[in-house]
Design an enzyme around this catalytic site. Sequence first.
Site, PDB file in Angstrom:
ATOM      1  N   LYS A 294       0.843  -1.197   0.000  1.00  0.00           N
ATOM      2  CA  LYS A 294       0.000   0.000   0.000  1.00  0.00           C
ATOM      3  C   LYS A 294       0.882   1.252   0.000  1.00  0.00           C
ATOM      4  O   LYS A 294       0.692   2.157  -0.797  1.00  0.00           O
ATOM      5  CB  LYS A 294      -0.923  -0.031   1.221  1.00  0.00           C
ATOM      6  CG  LYS A 294      -1.823   1.175   1.329  1.00  0.00           C
ATOM      7  CD  LYS A 294      -2.794   1.042   2.483  1.00  0.00           C
ATOM      8  CE  LYS A 294      -3.556   2.360   2.670  1.00  0.00           C
ATOM      9  NZ  LYS A 294      -4.465   2.333   3.799  1.00  0.00           N
TER      10      LYS A 294
ATOM     11  N   GLU B 278      10.577  -4.641   4.525  1.00  0.00           N
ATOM     12  CA  GLU B 278      10.692  -6.049   4.136  1.00  0.00           C
ATOM     13  C   GLU B 278      10.368  -6.229   2.648  1.00  0.00           C
ATOM     14  O   GLU B 278      11.072  -6.916   1.908  1.00  0.00           O
ATOM     15  CB  GLU B 278       9.714  -6.910   4.947  1.00  0.00           C
ATOM     16  CG  GLU B 278      10.020  -7.002   6.417  1.00  0.00           C
ATOM     17  CD  GLU B 278       9.327  -5.912   7.228  1.00  0.00           C
ATOM     18  OE1 GLU B 278       9.078  -4.811   6.691  1.00  0.00           O
ATOM     19  OE2 GLU B 278       9.056  -6.167   8.417  1.00  0.00           O
TER      20      GLU B 278
ATOM     21  N   GLY C  94      -4.870  -1.750   5.044  1.00  0.00           N
ATOM     22  CA  GLY C  94      -4.026  -2.875   4.612  1.00  0.00           C
ATOM     23  C   GLY C  94      -4.672  -4.228   4.875  1.00  0.00           C
ATOM     24  O   GLY C  94      -4.727  -5.097   4.004  1.00  0.00           O
ATOM     25  N   ARG C  95      -5.192  -4.406   6.088  1.00  0.00           N
ATOM     26  CA  ARG C  95      -5.744  -5.728   6.440  1.00  0.00           C
ATOM     27  C   ARG C  95      -7.140  -5.952   5.874  1.00  0.00           C
ATOM     28  O   ARG C  95      -7.748  -6.984   6.103  1.00  0.00           O
ATOM     29  CB  ARG C  95      -5.710  -5.920   7.962  1.00  0.00           C
ATOM     30  CG  ARG C  95      -6.360  -4.804   8.765  1.00  0.00           C
ATOM     31  CD  ARG C  95      -5.988  -4.900  10.244  1.00  0.00           C
ATOM     32  NE  ARG C  95      -6.445  -3.753  11.014  1.00  0.00           N
ATOM     33  CZ  ARG C  95      -5.784  -2.608  11.142  1.00  0.00           C
ATOM     34  NH1 ARG C  95      -4.625  -2.451  10.515  1.00  0.00           N
ATOM     35  NH2 ARG C  95      -6.261  -1.628  11.878  1.00  0.00           N
TER      36      ARG C  95
ATOM     37  N   GLU D 281      -4.686  -6.632  14.930  1.00  0.00           N
ATOM     38  CA  GLU D 281      -4.172  -5.320  14.537  1.00  0.00           C
ATOM     39  C   GLU D 281      -5.303  -4.282  14.604  1.00  0.00           C
ATOM     40  O   GLU D 281      -5.057  -3.098  14.791  1.00  0.00           O
ATOM     41  CB  GLU D 281      -3.567  -5.375  13.124  1.00  0.00           C
ATOM     42  CG  GLU D 281      -2.590  -4.233  12.871  1.00  0.00           C
ATOM     43  CD  GLU D 281      -1.825  -4.362  11.554  1.00  0.00           C
ATOM     44  OE1 GLU D 281      -2.460  -4.291  10.498  1.00  0.00           O
ATOM     45  OE2 GLU D 281      -0.589  -4.516  11.599  1.00  0.00           O
TER      46      GLU D 281
ATOM     47  N   HIS E 103      -4.706 -32.975  18.003  1.00  0.00           N
ATOM     48  CA  HIS E 103      -3.590 -33.805  18.447  1.00  0.00           C
ATOM     49  C   HIS E 103      -2.439 -32.961  18.966  1.00  0.00           C
ATOM     50  O   HIS E 103      -1.329 -33.461  19.152  1.00  0.00           O
ATOM     51  CB  HIS E 103      -3.128 -34.703  17.295  1.00  0.00           C
ATOM     52  CG  HIS E 103      -4.228 -35.608  16.821  1.00  0.00           C
ATOM     53  ND1 HIS E 103      -4.501 -36.820  17.408  1.00  0.00           N
ATOM     54  CD2 HIS E 103      -5.179 -35.424  15.872  1.00  0.00           C
ATOM     55  CE1 HIS E 103      -5.550 -37.365  16.812  1.00  0.00           C
ATOM     56  NE2 HIS E 103      -5.985 -36.529  15.870  1.00  0.00           N
TER      57      HIS E 103
ATOM     58  N   LYS F 105       9.433  -0.682  14.307  1.00  0.00           N
ATOM     59  CA  LYS F 105       9.980  -0.356  12.980  1.00  0.00           C
ATOM     60  C   LYS F 105      11.038   0.736  13.110  1.00  0.00           C
ATOM     61  O   LYS F 105      12.104   0.653  12.502  1.00  0.00           O
ATOM     62  CB  LYS F 105       8.865   0.184  12.070  1.00  0.00           C
ATOM     63  CG  LYS F 105       7.942  -0.840  11.486  1.00  0.00           C
ATOM     64  CD  LYS F 105       7.065  -0.146  10.444  1.00  0.00           C
ATOM     65  CE  LYS F 105       5.842  -0.937  10.087  1.00  0.00           C
ATOM     66  NZ  LYS F 105       4.915  -0.217   9.228  1.00  0.00           N
TER      67      LYS F 105
END
Length: 542
Positions: free
Chosen positions: A203, A209, A263-264, A349, A380, A508
């Site tokens: 965005k 990253e 973003g999400r 978030e 399990h 950050k």
Amino acid sequence: MNPTRHAAWTALAAHRDALADTTLRQLFATDPDRFTRCSLEAAGLFLDYSKQRVTMETMALLVKLAREAGVEAHRDAMFRGDRINNTENRAVLHTALRAAAPVQVDGRDVLGDVFEVLAQMRDFTGRVRDGLWRGASDQRIRDVVNIGIGGSDLGPLMACAALEPYGHPELRAHFVSNVDGTHLATTLSRLDPATTLFIIASKTFTTQETLANAHSARAWLVEALGEAAVARHFVAVSTNAAEVSKFGIDTANMFGFWDWVGGRYSLWSAIGLSIALYIGMDHFEELLAGAHALDDHFRHAPLDANLPVLLALLGIWNANFLGAHSHAVIPYDQSLHRFPAYLQQLDMESNGKSVMRNGEPVGCATGPIIWGEPGTNGQHAFFQLIHQGTRLIPVDFIAPIHSQHPLGRHHTLLLANCLAQSEALMLGKTEAEVRTELTAQGLRGAALEALVPHKVFTGNRPSNTILCERLTPTTLGALIALYEHKVFVQGVIWGLNSFDQWGVELGKQLAKKLEGELEGAPLQPHDASTSGLIARIRAARG
Ligand SMILES: O=P(O)(O)OC[C@H]1O[C@H](O)[C@H](O)[C@@H](O)[C@@H]1O
């Protein structure tokens, strides 16, 4: 207003105390219609919440809380395009990405812009899928690598995995997110530059990253095919055209979206380009249509028959009144294996906050810890704790009735396990039942007594079950939108702004400073732990 000051909040606390000795077993025993009363269906999703520790009175009080918190007015403000993200002064309009009617932002109908990008996506994905968009050495594209992180990764990755049966037979979708070079290196090691297309999805187009991975991917491609090949092998999805050009991607190969898409919440935008490439634009539009159907339901159904509102209220009941700290989401569908990870960002978030919209402390627990793995694997691994641990962990069981990959009796076994888990959590096993069982197995006296406490299940542990007929683009769209709106409603009740994420900034900023220090720049003052760790790493790296 602080959520705890609503009249319904006080009433709910008193009601919880009054209900303290009532168990789910009793609630089922005294009401033969409980399942019918506590279940509903919308947009192809069926919710059974009868295994929640609620009565009809609880539900009425919870709906009253939603009303007192102004859920309806906030919902309408979101759909209308009001700037409800107050700390960033932005509208929140992911619903417009799947809308049919005009939506205005600052007097402009954004739907025209949305349709324009959808048409651009249709054209591009069609050409790639048909082998018309070719790589620099005139070969068709076989591998699509989405480079992005957070919202620019989790949604597309989750949806491509979930909709794998709809995938193009000659296209593979890959996702590289982690700045750990291992992620990119291991992905590229399996790929041929001549047939690989990179989507740089960000965005902001400033995410460390993503840019690090994009630069390394570019270098890998240029080394094999030369600089001129970039235009055929790199496209960008972003709101930031200037940074896209700076990176060296022609903005003709850029797919835009807007600051009113968080973003999400962005998989519905051009951030979903990898999904559209993989499953085709028709199926991508079915995904949008599924979400739109749920939006319509959320907008128009009364609060007490509104799926996302009910899910939100049950979550509030469990977190704020019954003391649950976490919430497990267990899809009984292997293809939804990244759904819990996707929900982690969506929920945590959005609502992982302790101050309200007005900056005041919220004064009650907010977003729960979301976690989960597909069933039956989770059974399990960690279900022991859900069944017999000291913590109350509400569970959402999610299952399609028909499998995408019917194989013998596999799906029957899967569904049987799903139902067995929620039944076991609800019923538990009493001491008397354990004694009878152990006696029938021939145990007596001290040996029997020693085992009894270990074999007792308290039960009374709450869960929802969400069923859909089949996992399709449409039902997946509805399922994602269901959780989006659930998170929204909870945010409104807690008084939060669910659409900012200032909490991710500090780390950050500190990482930026530390990069240089790890590479030999003069050491800055830090706490003793951080300084000690830097020294140790620097010494080992030489
Ligand atoms: O899409 P981008 O601008 O690269 O952002 C990617 C992600 O990084 C940020 O740190 C935010 O916490 C996320 O909400 C966002 O989805």
